[in-house]
Design an enzyme around this catalytic site. Structure first.
Site, PDB file in Angstrom:
ATOM      1  N   ASN A  13       0.860  -1.185   0.000  1.00 42.88           N
ATOM      2  CA  ASN A  13       0.000   0.000   0.000  1.00 42.88           C
ATOM      3  C   ASN A  13       0.895   1.233   0.000  1.00 42.88           C
ATOM      4  O   ASN A  13       1.490   1.571   1.018  1.00 42.88           O
ATOM      5  CB  ASN A  13      -0.898  -0.036   1.251  1.00 42.88           C
ATOM      6  N   TRP A  14       0.990   1.874  -1.159  1.00 44.31           N
ATOM      7  CA  TRP A  14       1.899   3.023  -1.267  1.00 44.31           C
ATOM      8  C   TRP A  14       1.256   4.335  -0.823  1.00 44.31           C
ATOM      9  O   TRP A  14       1.904   5.373  -0.827  1.00 44.31           O
ATOM     10  CB  TRP A  14       2.412   3.147  -2.709  1.00 44.31           C
ATOM     11  N   LYS A  15      -0.009   4.272  -0.496  1.00 40.65           N
ATOM     12  CA  LYS A  15      -0.726   5.458  -0.003  1.00 40.65           C
ATOM     13  C   LYS A  15      -0.504   6.636  -0.949  1.00 40.65           C
ATOM     14  O   LYS A  15      -0.491   6.461  -2.166  1.00 40.65           O
ATOM     15  CB  LYS A  15      -0.304   5.756   1.434  1.00 40.65           C
ATOM     16  N   HIS A 102      -9.578   1.309   5.179  1.00 42.35           N
ATOM     17  CA  HIS A 102      -8.284   1.559   5.830  1.00 42.35           C
ATOM     18  C   HIS A 102      -8.483   2.599   6.928  1.00 42.35           C
ATOM     19  O   HIS A 102      -9.263   3.542   6.771  1.00 42.35           O
ATOM     20  CB  HIS A 102      -7.272   2.053   4.786  1.00 42.35           C
ATOM     21  N   GLU A 104      -6.797   5.027   7.865  1.00 38.53           N
ATOM     22  CA  GLU A 104      -6.547   6.431   7.480  1.00 38.53           C
ATOM     23  C   GLU A 104      -7.786   7.047   6.848  1.00 38.53           C
ATOM     24  O   GLU A 104      -8.056   8.234   7.014  1.00 38.53           O
ATOM     25  CB  GLU A 104      -5.331   6.510   6.538  1.00 38.53           C
ATOM     26  N   GLU A 174      -5.257  -4.733  11.113  1.00 40.21           N
ATOM     27  CA  GLU A 174      -4.309  -3.622  11.146  1.00 40.21           C
ATOM     28  C   GLU A 174      -4.556  -2.762  12.380  1.00 40.21           C
ATOM     29  O   GLU A 174      -5.364  -1.817  12.327  1.00 40.21           O
ATOM     30  CB  GLU A 174      -4.495  -2.747   9.910  1.00 40.21           C
ATOM     31  N   GLY A 180       2.536   2.552  10.571  1.00 39.20           N
ATOM     32  CA  GLY A 180       3.523   3.613  10.388  1.00 39.20           C
ATOM     33  C   GLY A 180       4.272   4.007  11.655  1.00 39.20           C
ATOM     34  O   GLY A 180       4.993   5.003  11.663  1.00 39.20           O
ATOM     35  N   SER A 221       3.487  -1.811  10.396  1.00 40.35           N
ATOM     36  CA  SER A 221       4.924  -1.849  10.668  1.00 40.35           C
ATOM     37  C   SER A 221       5.563  -3.208  10.375  1.00 40.35           C
ATOM     38  O   SER A 221       6.468  -3.648  11.095  1.00 40.35           O
ATOM     39  CB  SER A 221       5.214  -1.403  12.104  1.00 40.35           C
ATOM     40  N   GLY A 242       3.133  -1.045   4.214  1.00 38.98           N
ATOM     41  CA  GLY A 242       3.154   0.354   3.806  1.00 38.98           C
ATOM     42  C   GLY A 242       4.587   0.821   3.633  1.00 38.98           C
ATOM     43  O   GLY A 242       5.213   0.624   2.583  1.00 38.98           O
ATOM     44  N   GLY A 243       5.127   1.417   4.674  1.00 38.30           N
ATOM     45  CA  GLY A 243       6.458   2.035   4.625  1.00 38.30           C
ATOM     46  C   GLY A 243       7.553   1.144   4.050  1.00 38.30           C
ATOM     47  O   GLY A 243       8.391   1.613   3.263  1.00 38.30           O
TER      48      GLY A 243
END
Ligand code: PGA
Length: 259
Positions: A13-15, A102, A104, A174, A180, A221, A242-243
């Protein structure tokens, strides 16, 4: 090659983290390295870039084993909904997975379980595989409400959803505080939550559907040091990253750590 379902599912997930140009460079490097390292034999990789990159990605990924995912979707296939993205168009483009709910989006766009339920139903109706995200906040965790929150999210977001034969669903556990933050949940706890999610799903969907058509993954994470602890733990059969998915070599290294 092992069959699809015994392979781990890795969703990147590159957001909104990358420019279009950087997204393309990353996708091209990943495609080369994924093949070179024969990663397709042990995992299914899905990339979820920013919406404007989807068309280019769809064309480029056709030549690869990598699947395409979207980060969100609207709950109607067609109509006067300015600015929204139709699940039908995503399917037309060759998108396979779509992330729904998600945290966010729940936090910044005020998405509710009702909206998420509608997105899920609309995605499924178009043949997309929804990745339903559920997770507790730090406060809910501290108050001992974790299981209650997850059960509530699952039951509300899956209300009235039937998964016809062959239709799949992915549920991503999640924890909001783990996203993150660099602090993943302990793998044993993720495993326990996987079992709890499966048990809750079995109370609302036929057991056969839960066993055959639902995959449960973990996100928050995930990195090179912990990925292998999550996959195969309890009912966890993949990860949402993600990150750690934003740099090709590092992300390949993360995936190489899956046994
Ligand atoms: P993270 O993000 O890996 O950077 O924690 C995961 C996610 O938001 O899906």
């Amino acid at each position: 090659m092992v069959s699809n379902n015994s392979r781990a599912l890795v969703v990147a997930n590159w957001k909104m983290n990358l420019s279009l140009a950087d997204s393309l460079v990353l996708m091209r490097s990943l495609a080369v390295l994924y093949k070179k390292n024969k990663l397709d034999q042990k995992l299914e990789l899905a990339l979820c870039p920013t919406f404007p990159a989807l068309t280019t990605f769809a064309a480029a990924l056709k030549q690869t084993e990598i699947k395409l995912g979207a980060q969100d979707v609207f709950w109607k296939p067609v109509g006067p909904y300015t600015g929204e993205v139709s699940p039908r168009i995503l399917a037309e483009l060759g998108v396979k997975y779509v992330i729904v709910g998600h945290s966010e989006r729940r936090q910044f766009l005020k998405e509710t379980d009702i909206m998420i339920q509608q997105k899920l139903a609309a995605s499924s109706a178009e043949g997309l595989i929804p990745i339903l995200c559920v997770g507790e906040t730090l406060e809910q965790r501290r108050l001992g409400q974790k299981n209650e929150v997850i059960a509530h999210q699952l039951i509300s977001c899956l209300k009235g959803i039937v998964l016809p034969d062959g239709m799949e669903l992915v549920v991503a556990y999640e924890p909001v505080w783990a996203i993150g933050s660099g602090h993943a949940v302990a793998a044993a706890e993720a495993g326990e939550m996987g079992l709890f999610i499966k048990k809750t799903l079995a109370s609302i969907l036929p057991t056969k559907v839960v066993n055959k058509q639902v995959r449960i993954i973990y996100g928050g994470s995930v990195d090179v040091n912990n990925i292998n602890d999550f996959i195969g733990r309890g009912t966890i059969s993949g990860v949402l990253v993600g990150g750690a998915s934003l740099d090709a070599r590092k992300f390949i290294d993360v995936m190489m750590h899956i046994n």
